[in-house]
Design a protein around this motif. Structure first.
Motif, PDB file in Angstrom:
ATOM      1  N   PRO A 156      -1.417  11.494  -1.464  1.00 34.42           N
ATOM      2  CA  PRO A 156      -2.207  12.837  -0.724  1.00 34.42           C
ATOM      3  C   PRO A 156      -2.997  13.344  -1.863  1.00 34.42           C
ATOM      4  N   THR A 157      -4.184  13.966  -1.720  1.00 38.12           N
ATOM      5  CA  THR A 157      -5.067  14.492  -2.606  1.00 38.12           C
ATOM      6  C   THR A 157      -4.653  16.186  -2.668  1.00 38.12           C
ATOM      7  N   THR A 158      -5.477  16.999  -3.460  1.00 31.35           N
ATOM      8  CA  THR A 158      -5.264  18.092  -3.319  1.00 31.35           C
ATOM      9  C   THR A 158      -6.128  19.118  -2.203  1.00 31.35           C
ATOM     10  N   TYR A 159      -7.222  18.354  -1.746  1.00 34.53           N
ATOM     11  CA  TYR A 159      -7.965  19.030  -0.874  1.00 34.53           C
ATOM     12  C   TYR A 159      -7.674  18.313   0.548  1.00 34.53           C
ATOM     13  N   GLY A 160      -6.627  17.929   0.758  1.00 36.85           N
ATOM     14  CA  GLY A 160      -6.178  17.257   1.864  1.00 36.85           C
ATOM     15  C   GLY A 160      -6.660  15.778   2.075  1.00 36.85           C
ATOM     16  N   GLY A 195       0.763  -1.204  -0.060  1.00 38.63           N
ATOM     17  CA  GLY A 195       0.035  -0.243  -0.175  1.00 38.63           C
ATOM     18  C   GLY A 195       0.912   1.082  -0.026  1.00 38.63           C
ATOM     19  N   GLU A 196       0.477   2.341  -0.835  1.00 40.80           N
ATOM     20  CA  GLU A 196       1.167   3.510  -1.126  1.00 40.80           C
ATOM     21  C   GLU A 196       0.181   4.504  -0.895  1.00 40.80           C
ATOM     22  N   TYR A 199      -5.502   8.749  -0.231  1.00 37.04           N
ATOM     23  CA  TYR A 199      -5.952   7.456  -0.502  1.00 37.04           C
ATOM     24  C   TYR A 199      -4.860   6.571  -0.554  1.00 37.04           C
ATOM     25  N   THR A 200      -4.950   5.391  -0.478  1.00 32.28           N
ATOM     26  CA  THR A 200      -4.063   4.292  -0.407  1.00 32.28           C
ATOM     27  C   THR A 200      -4.121   3.501  -1.733  1.00 32.28           C
ATOM     28  N   VAL A 201      -3.212   3.358  -2.357  1.00 31.88           N
ATOM     29  CA  VAL A 201      -3.023   2.412  -3.773  1.00 31.88           C
ATOM     30  C   VAL A 201      -2.300   1.243  -3.299  1.00 31.88           C
TER      31      VAL A 201
END
Length: 324
Positions: free
Chosen positions: A205-209, A201-202, A212-214
């Motif tokens: 971060p997202t732009t809006y805070g 799992g990696e 998620y995990t990939v």
């Protein structure tokens, strides 16, 4: 090591098996059970078929073949799980070892007898498996491919079971270890893959805070490759996809009732992970060559180990086991 020596041992093993007198009843029971359940499965598919696109012969072929593979892998350890230590317990193995037969000839001869018995058992399932072929919904090439792979997997389990029989002194222990090995290949590989997948799992971060995990399945797909079910499904030539044109877009639709094809596509998607699907489109993401190569290498190692345990003179005899 010669083919004549291997043949002599194989014929002797087959004669010994035939003397038990129960083989005809066992083969008849297997024939009636497998083909009867296959026909009942076909009737159930026809009774619940609400689709105009898919024919019941397609899911029948895939479902019955997967069931036959699992059943064969459960039956196979009994064919060779006591071929070495069983003879040693009865005091008959030494009669082979004092002849001019080499350890390799003895090992391969016993393996040929067990593998041949397994292939005969597989042939008894052909009536229900070839029904979809006779109907024209499954091509003969596809049927030949999956039967060939199934036969090879039976040989792999025979070789592993025979190696346990050569290593362990008691036949009941070797048969038990053979079943454990089959269980590890069938059920253990998905468990290990699931655990390893969690470790890939990696966090992104997202732009809006937040984020998620990939999970990178392309890093651990090889843990599933040796699974016999995966090898069989991915090796089977898949049914062609149908193209549906919606405006300017072309949508590819896979047959929804093809168990082998669905499992194969799922495995190739796992191998691809987040990478582009170009390799998938060209068939470069195949999993079965790696899995089958691993299984065959495991079988080859098992044969070498068996032959090494048959070398004479024997300097150490297991406790409670007679030589002759």
């Amino acid at each position: 090591m010669t083919a004549r020596g291997i043949g002599l041992v194989a014929r002797q093993e087959i004669r010994t098996r035939l003397r038990t007198g129960r083989w005809k009843a066992l083969l008849a029971a297997w024939f009636l059970t497998v083909n009867g359940l296959g026909l009942l499965f076909r009737l159930a598919l026809e009774a619940g078929d609400d689709s105009a696109d898919d024919r019941p012969g397609i899911p029948m072929f895939g479902g019955v073949l997967l069931g036959v593979l699992v059943l064969m892998l459960l039956v196979t350890p009994a064919l060779s799980g006591q071929s070495i230590n069983g003879d040693r317990e009865r005091g008959t193995l030494a009669t082979l070892q004092v002849t001019r037969l080499t350890p390799g000839e003895i090992a391969l001869g016993k393996l040929a007898a067990a593998w041949g018995t397994g292939l005969v058992t597989l042939l008894l399932t052909l009536p229900v498996l070839l029904l979809p072929v006779a109907e024209g919904v499954i091509s003969p090439i596809r049927a030949q491919a999956v039967l060939l792979v199934t036969g090879l997997l039976i040989g792999v389990v025979c070789a592993i079971s025979q190696a346990w029989s050569a290593v362990l002194a008691r036949s009941i222990t070797s048969v038990l270890m053979s079943y454990i090995t089959v269980f590890v290949l069938l059920a253990g590989t998905p468990v290990v893959y699931g655990i390893a997948l969690q470790m890939t799992g990696e966090h992104r971060p997202t732009t809006y805070g937040g984020g998620y995990t990939v999970e990178h399945s392309e890093r651990v797909w090889w843990l599933l490759a040796p699974n016999p079910v995966v090898v069989l499904a991915d090796a089977a030539p898949r049914l062609p996809e149908t193209e549906i044109v919606v405006g300017d877009e072309v949508i590819r639709r896979s047959p929804s009732s093809d168990p082998l094809g669905e499992l194969s596509r799922s495995m190739r998607d796992i191998r691809q992970g987040e990478r582009t699907s170009a390799a998938h489109a060209h068939g470069e993401a195949a999993v079965w060559p790696w899995g089958l190569a691993f299984d065959l290498a495991l079988a080859a190692g098992a044969v070498v180990l068996t032959a090494s345990r048959l070398r004479t003179p024997l300097y150490r005899v297991p406790r409670g086991v007679r030589v002759a």
